[in-house]
Design a protein around this motif. Structure first.
Motif, PDB file in Angstrom:
ATOM      1  N   ASP A  16      46.015  21.630   6.341  1.00  7.01           N
ATOM      2  CA  ASP A  16      45.409  20.320   6.088  1.00  7.01           C
ATOM      3  C   ASP A  16      44.254  19.991   7.026  1.00  7.01           C
ATOM      4  O   ASP A  16      43.487  19.051   6.765  1.00  7.01           O
ATOM      5  CB  ASP A  16      46.466  19.218   6.172  1.00  7.01           C
ATOM      6  CG  ASP A  16      47.211  19.227   7.502  1.00  7.01           C
ATOM      7  OD1 ASP A  16      47.560  20.317   7.981  1.00  7.01           O
ATOM      8  OD2 ASP A  16      47.455  18.147   8.057  1.00  7.01           O
ATOM      9  N   LYS A  17      44.093  20.751   8.113  1.00  8.09           N
ATOM     10  CA  LYS A  17      42.956  20.499   9.014  1.00  8.09           C
ATOM     11  C   LYS A  17      41.629  20.752   8.317  1.00  8.09           C
ATOM     12  O   LYS A  17      40.585  20.265   8.746  1.00  8.09           O
ATOM     13  CB  LYS A  17      43.059  21.363  10.273  1.00  8.09           C
ATOM     14  CG  LYS A  17      44.427  21.394  10.935  1.00  8.09           C
ATOM     15  CD  LYS A  17      44.972  20.022  11.245  1.00  8.09           C
ATOM     16  CE  LYS A  17      46.380  20.101  11.801  1.00  8.09           C
ATOM     17  NZ  LYS A  17      47.386  20.564  10.855  1.00  8.09           N
ATOM     18  N   SER A  18      41.670  21.537   7.230  1.00  6.75           N
ATOM     19  CA  SER A  18      40.424  21.832   6.525  1.00  6.75           C
ATOM     20  C   SER A  18      39.865  20.607   5.793  1.00  6.75           C
ATOM     21  O   SER A  18      38.709  20.609   5.367  1.00  6.75           O
ATOM     22  CB  SER A  18      40.627  22.975   5.524  1.00  6.75           C
ATOM     23  OG  SER A  18      41.546  22.613   4.503  1.00  6.75           O
ATOM     24  N   TRP A  19      40.671  19.554   5.656  1.00  5.46           N
ATOM     25  CA  TRP A  19      40.140  18.314   5.062  1.00  5.46           C
ATOM     26  C   TRP A  19      39.148  17.632   6.004  1.00  5.46           C
ATOM     27  O   TRP A  19      38.316  16.836   5.559  1.00  5.46           O
ATOM     28  CB  TRP A  19      41.267  17.330   4.766  1.00  5.46           C
ATOM     29  CG  TRP A  19      42.253  17.719   3.709  1.00  5.46           C
ATOM     30  CD1 TRP A  19      43.617  17.661   3.816  1.00  5.46           C
ATOM     31  CD2 TRP A  19      41.997  18.180   2.374  1.00  5.46           C
ATOM     32  NE1 TRP A  19      44.213  18.073   2.647  1.00  5.46           N
ATOM     33  CE2 TRP A  19      43.243  18.378   1.745  1.00  5.46           C
ATOM     34  CE3 TRP A  19      40.827  18.439   1.653  1.00  5.46           C
ATOM     35  CZ2 TRP A  19      43.354  18.841   0.427  1.00  5.46           C
ATOM     36  CZ3 TRP A  19      40.936  18.894   0.341  1.00  5.46           C
ATOM     37  CH2 TRP A  19      42.181  19.086  -0.254  1.00  5.46           C
ATOM     38  N   ILE A  20      39.249  17.916   7.293  1.00  4.57           N
ATOM     39  CA  ILE A  20      38.397  17.253   8.281  1.00  4.57           C
ATOM     40  C   ILE A  20      37.300  18.213   8.730  1.00  4.57           C
ATOM     41  O   ILE A  20      37.571  19.253   9.326  1.00  4.57           O
ATOM     42  CB  ILE A  20      39.229  16.796   9.506  1.00  4.57           C
ATOM     43  CG1 ILE A  20      40.254  15.752   9.070  1.00  4.57           C
ATOM     44  CG2 ILE A  20      38.329  16.244  10.599  1.00  4.57           C
ATOM     45  CD1 ILE A  20      39.654  14.468   8.515  1.00  4.57           C
ATOM     46  N   THR A  21      36.060  17.859   8.423  1.00  8.55           N
ATOM     47  CA  THR A  21      34.908  18.672   8.805  1.00  8.55           C
ATOM     48  C   THR A  21      33.819  17.757   9.363  1.00  8.55           C
ATOM     49  O   THR A  21      33.918  16.519   9.284  1.00  8.55           O
ATOM     50  CB  THR A  21      34.339  19.430   7.594  1.00  8.55           C
ATOM     51  OG1 THR A  21      33.776  18.479   6.665  1.00  8.55           O
ATOM     52  CG2 THR A  21      35.425  20.239   6.890  1.00  8.55           C
ATOM     53  N   THR A  22      32.776  18.373   9.911  1.00  7.96           N
ATOM     54  CA  THR A  22      31.650  17.577  10.413  1.00  7.96           C
ATOM     55  C   THR A  22      30.958  16.839   9.285  1.00  7.96           C
ATOM     56  O   THR A  22      30.238  15.863   9.527  1.00  7.96           O
ATOM     57  CB  THR A  22      30.647  18.476  11.131  1.00  7.96           C
ATOM     58  OG1 THR A  22      30.245  19.543  10.245  1.00  7.96           O
ATOM     59  CG2 THR A  22      31.259  19.072  12.390  1.00  7.96           C
ATOM     60  N   ASP A  23      31.168  17.268   8.053  1.00  8.28           N
ATOM     61  CA  ASP A  23      30.584  16.583   6.900  1.00  8.28           C
ATOM     62  C   ASP A  23      31.508  15.497   6.358  1.00  8.28           C
ATOM     63  O   ASP A  23      31.061  14.396   6.024  1.00  8.28           O
ATOM     64  CB  ASP A  23      30.285  17.596   5.796  1.00  8.28           C
ATOM     65  CG  ASP A  23      29.657  16.950   4.575  1.00  8.28           C
ATOM     66  OD1 ASP A  23      28.510  16.457   4.691  1.00  8.28           O
ATOM     67  OD2 ASP A  23      30.293  16.933   3.507  1.00  8.28           O
ATOM     68  N   SER A  24      32.814  15.796   6.287  1.00  8.62           N
ATOM     69  CA  SER A  24      33.728  14.850   5.647  1.00  8.62           C
ATOM     70  C   SER A  24      34.050  13.639   6.509  1.00  8.62           C
ATOM     71  O   SER A  24      34.278  12.539   5.986  1.00  8.62           O
ATOM     72  CB  SER A  24      35.029  15.559   5.251  1.00  8.62           C
ATOM     73  OG  SER A  24      35.771  15.960   6.393  1.00  8.62           O
ATOM     74  N   VAL A  25      34.066  13.792   7.839  1.00 12.00           N
ATOM     75  CA  VAL A  25      34.405  12.658   8.709  1.00 12.00           C
ATOM     76  C   VAL A  25      33.397  11.515   8.565  1.00 12.00           C
ATOM     77  O   VAL A  25      33.795  10.364   8.341  1.00 12.00           O
ATOM     78  CB  VAL A  25      34.541  13.115  10.176  1.00 12.00           C
ATOM     79  CG1 VAL A  25      34.589  11.907  11.111  1.00 12.00           C
ATOM     80  CG2 VAL A  25      35.805  13.945  10.358  1.00 12.00           C
ATOM     81  N   PRO A  26      32.088  11.757   8.683  1.00 15.38           N
ATOM     82  CA  PRO A  26      31.156  10.640   8.475  1.00 15.38           C
ATOM     83  C   PRO A  26      31.180  10.099   7.052  1.00 15.38           C
ATOM     84  O   PRO A  26      30.942   8.905   6.844  1.00 15.38           O
ATOM     85  CB  PRO A  26      29.785  11.245   8.830  1.00 15.38           C
ATOM     86  CG  PRO A  26      29.963  12.713   8.813  1.00 15.38           C
ATOM     87  CD  PRO A  26      31.390  12.971   9.164  1.00 15.38           C
ATOM     88  N   ARG A  27      31.471  10.952   6.074  1.00 15.72           N
ATOM     89  CA  ARG A  27      31.574  10.472   4.695  1.00 15.72           C
ATOM     90  C   ARG A  27      32.764   9.522   4.543  1.00 15.72           C
ATOM     91  O   ARG A  27      32.689   8.525   3.821  1.00 15.72           O
ATOM     92  CB  ARG A  27      31.714  11.637   3.725  1.00 15.72           C
ATOM     93  CG  ARG A  27      30.425  12.444   3.515  1.00 15.72           C
ATOM     94  CD  ARG A  27      30.655  13.574   2.519  1.00 15.72           C
ATOM     95  NE  ARG A  27      29.486  14.414   2.366  1.00 15.72           N
ATOM     96  CZ  ARG A  27      28.505  14.188   1.493  1.00 15.72           C
ATOM     97  NH1 ARG A  27      28.567  13.145   0.695  1.00 15.72           N
ATOM     98  NH2 ARG A  27      27.480  15.017   1.407  1.00 15.72           N
ATOM     99  N   ARG A  28      33.863   9.839   5.198  1.00 14.89           N
ATOM    100  CA  ARG A  28      35.025   8.943   5.160  1.00 14.89           C
ATOM    101  C   ARG A  28      34.676   7.594   5.797  1.00 14.89           C
ATOM    102  O   ARG A  28      35.020   6.535   5.258  1.00 14.89           O
ATOM    103  CB  ARG A  28      36.217   9.584   5.879  1.00 14.89           C
ATOM    104  CG  ARG A  28      36.843  10.752   5.142  1.00 14.89           C
ATOM    105  CD  ARG A  28      38.119  11.225   5.823  1.00 14.89           C
ATOM    106  NE  ARG A  28      38.754  12.320   5.087  1.00 14.89           N
ATOM    107  CZ  ARG A  28      40.058  12.558   5.048  1.00 14.89           C
ATOM    108  NH1 ARG A  28      40.885  11.765   5.722  1.00 14.89           N
ATOM    109  NH2 ARG A  28      40.558  13.571   4.362  1.00 14.89           N
ATOM    110  N   ALA A  29      34.003   7.653   6.939  1.00 17.82           N
ATOM    111  CA  ALA A  29      33.636   6.410   7.625  1.00 17.82           C
ATOM    112  C   ALA A  29      32.688   5.578   6.761  1.00 17.82           C
ATOM    113  O   ALA A  29      32.821   4.347   6.672  1.00 17.82           O
ATOM    114  CB  ALA A  29      32.987   6.725   8.972  1.00 17.82           C
ATOM    115  N   LEU A  30      31.733   6.249   6.114  1.00 11.69           N
ATOM    116  CA  LEU A  30      30.790   5.530   5.259  1.00 11.69           C
ATOM    117  C   LEU A  30      31.502   4.905   4.068  1.00 11.69           C
ATOM    118  O   LEU A  30      31.153   3.805   3.626  1.00 11.69           O
ATOM    119  CB  LEU A  30      29.695   6.491   4.777  1.00 11.69           C
ATOM    120  CG  LEU A  30      28.596   5.870   3.899  1.00 11.69           C
ATOM    121  CD1 LEU A  30      27.876   4.755   4.650  1.00 11.69           C
ATOM    122  CD2 LEU A  30      27.603   6.958   3.462  1.00 11.69           C
ATOM    123  N   THR A  31      32.524   5.584   3.555  1.00 11.58           N
ATOM    124  CA  THR A  31      33.283   5.053   2.419  1.00 11.58           C
ATOM    125  C   THR A  31      33.958   3.736   2.772  1.00 11.58           C
ATOM    126  O   THR A  31      33.827   2.734   2.053  1.00 11.58           O
ATOM    127  CB  THR A  31      34.344   6.071   1.960  1.00 11.58           C
ATOM    128  OG1 THR A  31      33.704   7.281   1.544  1.00 11.58           O
ATOM    129  CG2 THR A  31      35.169   5.514   0.806  1.00 11.58           C
TER     130      THR A  31
END
Length: 543
Positions: A417-432
């Motif tokens: 499940d660590k693969s859900w968190i990347t340098t791309d997905s973390v800021p996208r989650r915050a922006l969401t």
């Protein structure tokens, strides 16, 4: 980052947790924290009213509700627009039995189907059925865009829904001759002249036996399975069902390895050749590795990705025995696991990272987001489609996992499940979450907002700072925050003031005069940065 999430992303995260609890029934009093943990793993998001009911009625009754089946509405034509009109299906009517061969129409129906599933998740009953549908979709993975047949895709997902709480062997047999799977893994073109080993391999490697230390099936077993399955194809007219064409079936005897006890499936002539498929299922499901394999997959999906030797012996092996004793019925396994002391072990709470689906749909349900009352059917499709693309941008394209193995987060050691968190997905989650808080969620023509004050108002003590904060943290975070983080949240809600009564006064002023813009803004201007801070905590991404 001082949090459990940081610990889980470091090297020691790959090591199994030292847990001694087993499958004995949970003996706790089933409080709010217990109910939240149960729902966080079995539903998409946690809603206060569902938690309240669970605590009042107890764990057993809650599990009864979680294991209830609910009907699945038909998808309908909600995709008509100026440049695309369905020639056969009126707006608002279902298209599932219309097989019009048109690329643009098929594309529109596939998008509509995906949006339809998003809608089922967002409006799910407090039942595990939708989560199990996702589990089976990941397990028997197919790609809807790859097959490109909306009608068959609907029937495939209808099957997953109907068998969500069903029998694993029955479901595997149905999937084996399901048109969606026959097309995806080339089974429809598997014949005696050129046996295709694709499905025969995945049936063993990905669907039933796996690649565990005792999974010793051979390449010859793959070839024999492929020969058994020759002849299954699709009737290319009418509703395009699958059928057995015995003229294309390999009628020779199929001898399997010692892993399967040297089983020989005698070749059969004519329509009786279809019976070989049932013999293949019996052979595979008689092997004890099948029960162990699917129990490991269930455990990794609902409990924790890493299975230690102790967990294998104390949890997986007895669960597999329960599964075999119940002739591969899934519900006894689910109930035993979700009722166990092991499932509720404190070390397992917040030990997994939310998938994009859990993150987005969970936010939608937990924060009581709803489609605006003035939304049309077209608006509804736009909002669900925007949600679909948002989840995809976060790393999980529903109905289209990356390959037949499903999403790597559910199987790929050691990352899981660590693969859900990347340098791309973390800021996208915050922006969401920032977008929901400050601007709303945009679809093509309509803005959907989260009502933060309505969320707070549903709490038991919205006017008392510390009790209110406790309720919010219990509902939205899987693990406790530090005292420093909690004080920071209080400081935001109090605008830096020391007097905690300030929140009480501001809330009462708003409730006494809800249409007073100044009173409302006084509360909102503190609530928005508070939730922004909370949703960007590492702890919020754990479940």
């Amino acid at each position: 980052m001082n949090s459990k999430m940081e610990t889980l992303t470091q090297s020691q995260a790959w090591q199994p947790l030292g847990i001694t609890t087993g499958l004995e029934p949970y003996a706790g009093d089933f409080n709010v924290q217990d109910a939240v943990h149960l729902f966080r793993r079995t539903l998409f998001g946690v809603k206060k009213d569902e938690v309240d009911l669970a605590v009042v009625t107890g764990l057993s009754a809650t599990l009864d509700r979680l294991l209830e089946e609910h009907p699945l509405p038909l998808p309908v034509n909600d995709y008509n627009r100026d440049d695309l009109k369905d020639p056969n299906v009126p707006f608002g009517q279902t298209w599932v039995d219309d097989h019009t061969d048109n690329g643009d129409l098929t594309s529109a129906r596939i998008v509509s189907l995906k949006a339809w599933w998003i809608d089922q998740m967002m409006n799910q009953q407090p039942s595990l059925q939708q989560k199990m549908m996702l589990f089976w979709h990941n397990h028997f993975a197919t790609q809807t865009w790859g097959v490109f047949w909306a009608n068959q895709a609907y029937r495939h997902f209808k099957l997953l829904h109907e068998q969500a709480f069903g029998n694993f062997k029955v479901l595997t047999r149905a999937i084996t001759t399901d048109p969606q799977m026959l097309l995806y893994l080339n089974g429809a073109f598997n014949n005696k002249e050129s046996p295709d080993e694709n499905y025969g391999r995945e049936l063993q490697e990905l669907f039933c036996i796996g690649k565990g230390p005792n999974s010793n099936y051979s390449e010859e077993d793959v070839k024999m399975a492929a020969k058994v399955l020759t002849g299954w194809t699709i009737q290319w007219e009418g509703t395009y069902p699958s059928y057995f064409n015995y003229w294309l079936h390999d009628q020779s005897d199929k001898e399997f390895s010692s892993f399967y006890g040297g089983k020989v499936i005698k070749g059969k002539y004519g329509p009786d050749g279809a019976k070989e498929t049932d013999e293949l299922m019996d052979m595979i499901f008689d092997n004890p590795e099948t029960a162990l394999f699917i129990c490991r997959k269930i455990y990794r999906f609902f409990v924790y990705p890493y299975i230690s030797e102790e967990t294998e012996q104390n949890i997986i092996v007895p669960l597999a025995s329960i599964l075999r004793d119940n002739n591969y019925e899934i519900v006894p396994v689910l109930r035993t696991l979700l009722n166990s002391a092991h499932f509720f072990d404190l070390e397992l709470r917040g030990a997994m990272i939310k998938s994009p689906v859990d993150f987005f749909i969970g936010f939608w349900r937990s924060m009581l987001v709803s489609i605006p009352e003035n939304a049309s059917v077209k608006n509804n499709l736009e909002i669900r489609t925007s949600s679909l693309w948002q989840i995809s941008n976060l790393g999980q394209q529903l109905m289209d996992p990356p390959n037949v193995a499903g999403w790597p987060a559910y199987y790929q050691y050691p990352q899981y499940d660590k693969s859900w968190i990347t340098t791309d997905s973390v800021p996208r989650r915050a922006l969401t979450t920032d977008s929901f808080i400050y601007w709303g969620f945009w679809s093509e023509t309509l803005l959907t907002n989260v009502d933060l004050l309505a969320f707070i108002d549903q709490l038991d003590n919205p006017d008392q700072l510390n009790p209110m904060l406790d309720e919010i943290l219990d509902l939205l975070l899987a693990v406790p925050v530090s005292e420093l983080q909690r004080n920071q949240m209080k400081s935001i809600l109090l605008s830096g003031q020391a007097n905690e009564g300030y929140w009480n006064q501001a809330w009462f002023a708003y409730k006494l005069t809800p249409y007073d813009e100044m009173a409302r803004m006084t509360v909102e201007n503190r609530v928005k940065p508070f939730f922004q801070y909370l949703f960007q905590l590492s702890e919020y991404h754990l479940q």
